[in-house]
Design an enzyme around this catalytic site. Structure first.
Site, short mmCIF file in Angstrom:
data_model
loop_
_atom_site.label_atom_id
_atom_site.label_comp_id
_atom_site.label_asym_id
_atom_site.label_seq_id
_atom_site.Cartn_x
_atom_site.Cartn_y
_atom_site.Cartn_z
N ASP A 229 0.84 -1.20 0.00
CA ASP A 229 0.00 0.00 0.00
C ASP A 229 0.88 1.26 0.00
O ASP A 229 1.91 1.29 0.68
CB ASP A 229 -0.85 -0.04 1.28
CG ASP A 229 -1.97 0.96 1.28
OD1 ASP A 229 -2.87 0.81 0.47
OD2 ASP A 229 -1.93 1.90 2.10
N GLU A 296 1.89 -0.08 -4.77
CA GLU A 296 0.95 0.99 -5.12
C GLU A 296 1.71 2.30 -4.98
O GLU A 296 2.39 2.53 -3.98
CB GLU A 296 -0.24 0.99 -4.18
CG GLU A 296 -1.27 2.02 -4.60
CD GLU A 296 -2.16 2.51 -3.46
OE1 GLU A 296 -3.29 2.89 -3.74
OE2 GLU A 296 -1.69 2.54 -2.31
C1 NOJ Z 1 -4.31 3.20 -0.60
C2 NOJ Z 1 -5.41 2.19 -0.52
O1 NOJ Z 1 -5.61 1.65 -1.78
C3 NOJ Z 1 -6.61 2.93 0.04
O2 NOJ Z 1 -7.79 2.18 -0.05
C4 NOJ Z 1 -6.32 3.29 1.45
O3 NOJ Z 1 -7.38 4.05 1.96
C5 NOJ Z 1 -5.02 4.11 1.52
N1 NOJ Z 1 -3.97 3.59 0.71
C6 NOJ Z 1 -4.52 4.16 2.93
O4 NOJ Z 1 -4.03 2.92 3.32
#
Ligand code: NOJ
Length: 587
Positions: A229, A296
């Protein structure tokens, strides 16, 4: 006559394209994760096995045959660890325990085992950047300036009289103030996302060791990969210096500038790569099978590819989010192919992502048109890059709007303070609930998701956009996915061959490219217009979204017509026509 002329030009271009590429050695065919297809599951919304209105891990196990039947190799499951669920699992309070509403450790073991039993792989979602503010580490860290975990998060004294102003000017990923004051500690802590998600301090070796142990724990349990993440927020400037000022105010998914600052000191920091390298060394020790990480990262492809590294020795893959903001025009896709080829050449591999749990449903951009969606599917599964599909995309699930007062997404509440003109520019939409509604399985109550009232509403078009109905229709979007995933799976060239754009005459209407690997060549033609377009002959049809053309049809003299929004995958007949393509399991 004119049409025939265009056709000749088209053919000439196709065959000269052959002379332009240089085959070059490709090592990707033996690396499983470069050739895989990924299906993202948002567990809360996928399948509810105990009828409490919330999806769960047993529900996922019950649907593995469905995903396997579609041909996807890898599932990525969004977080299901212990969590107060303030951000539905992206706020973790215990990385090695399971939130009771999703199952138990035994259910996780059986999810891993059942996935592997089907020859599939499983990716867990790890939030290394931050914990929940309810995590015992944070509670301890926030309790004083001297406790053993005092330096586990990013803490600083404030500026100004009595330290009542934040330590620096940082705005976070969603353009909100990055710092929150803790009365108990009399200091500020930084969070890259929401303020109940405090960032861990990776400059502290104990933090790094603790989080690497989490990674090892899950890989040791047999997990095949991890999704990281907001990995591009993991390191910040060590001196926590102010971000430089710029003239730009309005944010964009494509750059880091917002509210007159460029967030270079807290997002996409160059130190991220060293951490990616260390993690890579850790995961590469797990073999049989080898494992992978997909990061990500917000920002442009230029910003994100450095996490993978020039030689591919950092993160194995990063999500490239450009397709989420696609224009339904050949030029858009041509430009992206060119960009990805420039920035992710062998041995790197791009990803092709049209949606996820943070964005509006991809079909929304084409006004929920299922025929156009079939064309996008063809692109996603025949272009070069690992396709990542968000649950429900395969049946054309739409955004489901709900009154603001019912919104569950924590972002929704905060956005009241964001001026209208900025809302659309933020990297996440106002209310992410719209893309997180329950999976539509059939025409029974609650679309077969649950026998109880689901945690989010069901789309009013679930009667057409559901698995059961679309499985029975050979021309459905679902069967397009199924057929193309199987085709891709059986054709090495489509997985890891070179990609070369055909710059044919109908550039404004047709997107066309060649995939090439060793002696094998495949052409893809996609008509993005509402007019017919004619194509060259001497081809065999491998897949088509045009109902008059069938798999296996050979054309030698006739003209093939691309109907409006029709797409086709072709193999040229002739000396290079060795066939590894007609045995795939699609229809
Ligand atoms: C990115 C995630 O995809 C999202 O859903 C989340 O709210 C934030 N990061 C915080 O972890």
């Amino acid at each position: 006559m004119k049409v025939r002329l265009v056709l000749l030009v088209l053919m000439a271009y196709c065959f000269t394209a052959e002379a332009q590429y240089s085959p070059g050695p490709s090592d990707s065919s033996s690396v499983w994760w470069k050739n895989t297809t990924i299906y993202q599951i948002y567990p809360r919304s996928f399948a509810d096995s105990n009828n409490d209105g919330i999806g769960d891990l047993r529900g996922i196990i019950n649907k593995l045959d469905y995903i396997n039947g579609l041909g996807f190799e890898t599932i990525w499951v969004s977080p299901f660890y212990d969590s107060p669920q303030a951000d539905f699992g992206y706020d973790i309070s215990n990385y090695c325990a399971i939130a009771p509403e999703y199952g138990t450790l035994a259910t996780v073991d059986s999810l891993i085992a059942e996935t592997h039993k089907r020859g599939m792989k499983i990716v867990f979602d790890l939030v290394l950047n931050h914990t929940s503010d309810q995590h015992p580490w944070f509670k301890e860290s926030a309790s004083s300036k001297t406790n053993p975990k005092a330096d586990w998060y990013v803490w600083r004294d404030g500026r100004g009289k009595n330290g009542k102003r934040p330590p620096n000017n940082w705005y976070n990923v969603i353009s909100q103030k990055g710092w929150t004051y803790s009365k108990a500690r009399g200091q500020w802590y930084y969070s890259a996302f929401l303020n109940f998600q405090p960032d861990l301090n990776y400059r502290n070796p104990d933090v790094k060791a603790a989080m690497f142990n989490v990674v090892k724990h899950w890989l040791g349990s047999g997990v095949d990969g991890i999704r990281l993440d907001i990995f591009n927020c993991i390191m910040e400037d060590s001196l926590l210096r102010d971000n430089p000022k710029v003239l730009t105010y309005v944010p964009s998914a494509q750059h880091l500038k917002t509210k007159f600052q460029n967030r270079t000191n807290n997002i996409n920091h160059p130190d991220n790569f060293a951490l990616a390298r260390e993690l890579r060394d850790t995961i590469d020790k797990f073999t049989n099978p080898t494992r992978f990480m997909v990061g990500e990262a917000v920002g442009s492809v230029n910003d994100n590819m450095p996490l993978v590294g020039k030689y591919g020795d950092g993160l194995n893959l990063v999500f490239l989010f450009d397709m989420i903001f696609y224009d339904f025009k050949p030029k858009f896709f041509r430009d992206k192919i060119n960009l990805y080829e420039q920035l992710c050449p062998e041995p790197l591999m791009p990803t092709i992502v049209f949606g996820n749990h943070d964005n509006r449903r991809s079909i929304n951009r084409i006004k929920n048109n299922l025929q156009k969606a079939r064309l996008l599917t063809m692109f996603q599964l025949t272009a070069r890059g690992v396709p990542v599909i968000y649950y429900g995309e395969e049946i054309g699930m739409r955004d489901v709007w709900m009154p603001k007062k019912d919104a569950k997404d924590p972002i929704s509440g905060m956005m009241k303070a964001v001026p209208q003109f900025m809302r659309k520019k933020l990297p996440v939409p106002l209310n992410r609930d719209v893309c997180r509604t329950p999976m539509q399985w059939d025409t029974t109550t609650n679309a077969g998701f649950s026998k109880s009232m689901p945690w989010l509403p069901i789309d009013s078009e679930a009667g057409i956009r559901n698995v059961q109905t679309q499985l029975a229709d050979s021309l459905s979007l679902l069967n397009t996915y199924r057929d193309l995933v199987h085709l891709r799976d059986s054709v090495t060239t489509l997985k890891c061959g070179n990609i070369i754009i055909n710059n044919v005459g109908k550039k404004r209407k047709v997107l066309s490219y060649l995939r090439q690997y060793k002696d094998s060549e495949y052409y893809v033609f996609m008509n993005f217009s509402k007019q017919k377009v004619e194509l060259p002959n001497e081809v065999r049809v491998l897949f088509s979204t045009i109902y008059t053309l069938n798999k296996g049809d050979n054309f030698t003299n006739d003209i093939i017509t691309l109907t409006p929004y029709g797409g086709i995958v072709l193999k040229y007949l002739g000396p290079k026509g060795q066939s590894d393509d007609l045995d795939y399991k699609g229809q």
